[in-house]
Design a protein around this motif. Structure first.
Motif, PDB file in Angstrom:
ATOM      1  N   HIS A 152     -21.721  15.876  17.167  1.00 25.47           N
ATOM      2  CA  HIS A 152     -20.911  14.860  17.852  1.00 25.47           C
ATOM      3  C   HIS A 152     -21.144  14.914  19.359  1.00 25.47           C
ATOM      4  N   ALA A 153     -21.187  16.114  19.914  1.00 26.03           N
ATOM      5  CA  ALA A 153     -21.421  16.256  21.356  1.00 26.03           C
ATOM      6  C   ALA A 153     -22.805  15.736  21.742  1.00 26.03           C
ATOM      7  N   HIS A 154     -23.775  15.936  20.870  1.00 26.44           N
ATOM      8  CA  HIS A 154     -25.156  15.537  21.160  1.00 26.44           C
ATOM      9  C   HIS A 154     -25.377  14.033  20.968  1.00 26.44           C
ATOM     10  N   TYR A 155     -24.885  13.488  19.851  1.00 29.59           N
ATOM     11  CA  TYR A 155     -25.154  12.094  19.496  1.00 29.59           C
ATOM     12  C   TYR A 155     -23.976  11.139  19.717  1.00 29.59           C
ATOM     13  N   GLY A 156     -22.757  11.616  19.546  1.00 26.56           N
ATOM     14  CA  GLY A 156     -21.595  10.731  19.539  1.00 26.56           C
ATOM     15  C   GLY A 156     -21.390  10.169  18.139  1.00 26.56           C
ATOM     16  N   TRP A 157     -20.175   9.700  17.852  1.00 26.07           N
ATOM     17  CA  TRP A 157     -19.866   9.212  16.500  1.00 26.07           C
ATOM     18  C   TRP A 157     -20.692   7.994  16.114  1.00 26.07           C
ATOM     19  N   GLU A 158     -20.886   7.074  17.050  1.00 23.84           N
ATOM     20  CA  GLU A 158     -21.612   5.840  16.714  1.00 23.84           C
ATOM     21  C   GLU A 158     -23.040   6.135  16.273  1.00 23.84           C
ATOM     22  N   LYS A 159     -23.744   6.955  17.021  1.00 23.59           N
ATOM     23  CA  LYS A 159     -25.130   7.301  16.678  1.00 23.59           C
ATOM     24  C   LYS A 159     -25.184   8.126  15.398  1.00 23.59           C
ATOM     25  N   LEU A 160     -24.220   9.038  15.213  1.00 20.70           N
ATOM     26  CA  LEU A 160     -24.178   9.808  13.967  1.00 20.70           C
ATOM     27  C   LEU A 160     -24.017   8.878  12.773  1.00 20.70           C
ATOM     28  N   GLY A 161     -23.154   7.871  12.907  1.00 23.14           N
ATOM     29  CA  GLY A 161     -22.950   6.901  11.833  1.00 23.14           C
ATOM     30  C   GLY A 161     -24.195   6.088  11.540  1.00 23.14           C
ATOM     31  N   ARG A 204     -19.109   7.155   5.687  1.00 23.14           N
ATOM     32  CA  ARG A 204     -17.913   6.526   6.230  1.00 23.14           C
ATOM     33  C   ARG A 204     -17.140   7.425   7.207  1.00 23.14           C
ATOM     34  N   CYS A 205     -17.170   8.729   6.997  1.00 26.63           N
ATOM     35  CA  CYS A 205     -16.410   9.617   7.885  1.00 26.63           C
ATOM     36  C   CYS A 205     -16.967   9.625   9.310  1.00 26.63           C
ATOM     37  N   PHE A 206     -18.194   9.118   9.511  1.00 29.78           N
ATOM     38  CA  PHE A 206     -18.765   8.991  10.847  1.00 29.78           C
ATOM     39  C   PHE A 206     -18.632   7.571  11.388  1.00 29.78           C
ATOM     40  N   GLN A 207     -18.279   6.613  10.522  1.00 28.31           N
ATOM     41  CA  GLN A 207     -18.282   5.209  10.924  1.00 28.31           C
ATOM     42  C   GLN A 207     -16.888   4.613  11.096  1.00 28.31           C
ATOM     43  N   ALA A 208     -15.942   5.006  10.263  1.00 30.09           N
ATOM     44  CA  ALA A 208     -14.599   4.412  10.307  1.00 30.09           C
ATOM     45  C   ALA A 208     -13.584   5.462  10.748  1.00 30.09           C
ATOM     46  N   ASP A 209     -13.043   5.309  11.940  1.00 26.65           N
ATOM     47  CA  ASP A 209     -12.048   6.219  12.498  1.00 26.65           C
ATOM     48  C   ASP A 209     -12.491   7.687  12.400  1.00 26.65           C
ATOM     49  N   PRO A 210     -13.644   8.025  12.986  1.00 24.75           N
ATOM     50  CA  PRO A 210     -14.205   9.376  12.834  1.00 24.75           C
ATOM     51  C   PRO A 210     -13.422  10.445  13.593  1.00 24.75           C
ATOM     52  N   SER A 211     -13.404  11.625  13.000  1.00 25.41           N
ATOM     53  CA  SER A 211     -12.843  12.803  13.660  1.00 25.41           C
ATOM     54  C   SER A 211     -13.473  14.028  13.009  1.00 25.41           C
ATOM     55  N   VAL A 212     -13.391  15.139  13.695  1.00 23.42           N
ATOM     56  CA  VAL A 212     -13.925  16.379  13.140  1.00 23.42           C
ATOM     57  C   VAL A 212     -13.163  16.729  11.863  1.00 23.42           C
ATOM     58  N   LYS A 213     -11.847  16.581  11.893  1.00 19.95           N
ATOM     59  CA  LYS A 213     -11.020  16.941  10.743  1.00 19.95           C
ATOM     60  C   LYS A 213     -11.365  16.102   9.505  1.00 19.95           C
ATOM     61  N   SER A 214     -11.481  14.787   9.660  1.00 17.59           N
ATOM     62  CA  SER A 214     -11.802  13.940   8.506  1.00 17.59           C
ATOM     63  C   SER A 214     -13.218  14.206   8.007  1.00 17.59           C
ATOM     64  N   SER A 215     -14.127  14.483   8.924  1.00 13.67           N
ATOM     65  CA  SER A 215     -15.501  14.791   8.535  1.00 13.67           C
ATOM     66  C   SER A 215     -15.570  16.092   7.747  1.00 13.67           C
ATOM     67  N   LEU A 216     -14.838  17.110   8.205  1.00 10.91           N
ATOM     68  CA  LEU A 216     -14.807  18.382   7.484  1.00 10.91           C
ATOM     69  C   LEU A 216     -14.270  18.189   6.065  1.00 10.91           C
ATOM     70  N   LYS A 217     -13.195  17.458   5.948  1.00  9.19           N
ATOM     71  CA  LYS A 217     -12.586  17.220   4.635  1.00  9.19           C
ATOM     72  C   LYS A 217     -13.578  16.543   3.687  1.00  9.19           C
ATOM     73  N   PHE A 218     -14.254  15.500   4.162  1.00  6.56           N
ATOM     74  CA  PHE A 218     -15.213  14.776   3.335  1.00  6.56           C
ATOM     75  C   PHE A 218     -16.430  15.628   2.997  1.00  6.56           C
ATOM     76  N   LEU A 219     -17.012  16.281   3.995  1.00  3.11           N
ATOM     77  CA  LEU A 219     -18.253  17.025   3.783  1.00  3.11           C
ATOM     78  C   LEU A 219     -18.060  18.255   2.898  1.00  3.11           C
ATOM     79  N   ARG A 220     -16.877  18.841   2.912  1.00  3.76           N
ATOM     80  CA  ARG A 220     -16.611  19.988   2.044  1.00  3.76           C
ATOM     81  C   ARG A 220     -16.564  19.575   0.580  1.00  3.76           C
ATOM     82  N   LYS A 221     -16.236  18.322   0.304  1.00  2.60           N
ATOM     83  CA  LYS A 221     -16.144  17.831  -1.075  1.00  2.60           C
ATOM     84  C   LYS A 221     -17.412  17.117  -1.542  1.00  2.60           C
TER      85      LYS A 221
END
Length: 72
Positions: free
Chosen positions: A22-31, A37-54
């Motif tokens: 996120h620091a390197h690319y930003g959410w938009e570029k990551l998406g 979706r966790c990088f494109q719609a209302d992204p956050s570290v917390k929501s990304s962690l939750k999604f990626l762990r599953k």
């Protein structure tokens, strides 16, 4: 605990991976780079962690991008 000298992610948490990407690319570029979706719609570290762990396939893509971006 065994040593993993050939594993570039050894000792790096998923939270660190997301935070550094996120620091390197930003959410938009990551998406754009990884279309999840966790990088494109209302992204956050917390929501990304939750999604990626599953979701192993998405986590693999994120880890591959991290290795490609930060491996020397």
């Amino acid at each position: 605990m065994s040593s993993q000298p050939n594993n570039p992610l050894h000792g790096v948490t998923l939270e660190q991976v997301i935070t550094q990407l996120h620091a390197h690319y930003g959410w938009e570029k990551l998406g754009q780079l990884i279309s999840i979706r966790c990088f494109q719609a209302d992204p956050s570290v917390k929501s990304s962690l939750k999604f990626l762990r599953k979701t192993p396939w998405a986590r693999e893509k994120v880890e591959a991008l991290y290795i490609e971006t930060f491996s020397s």
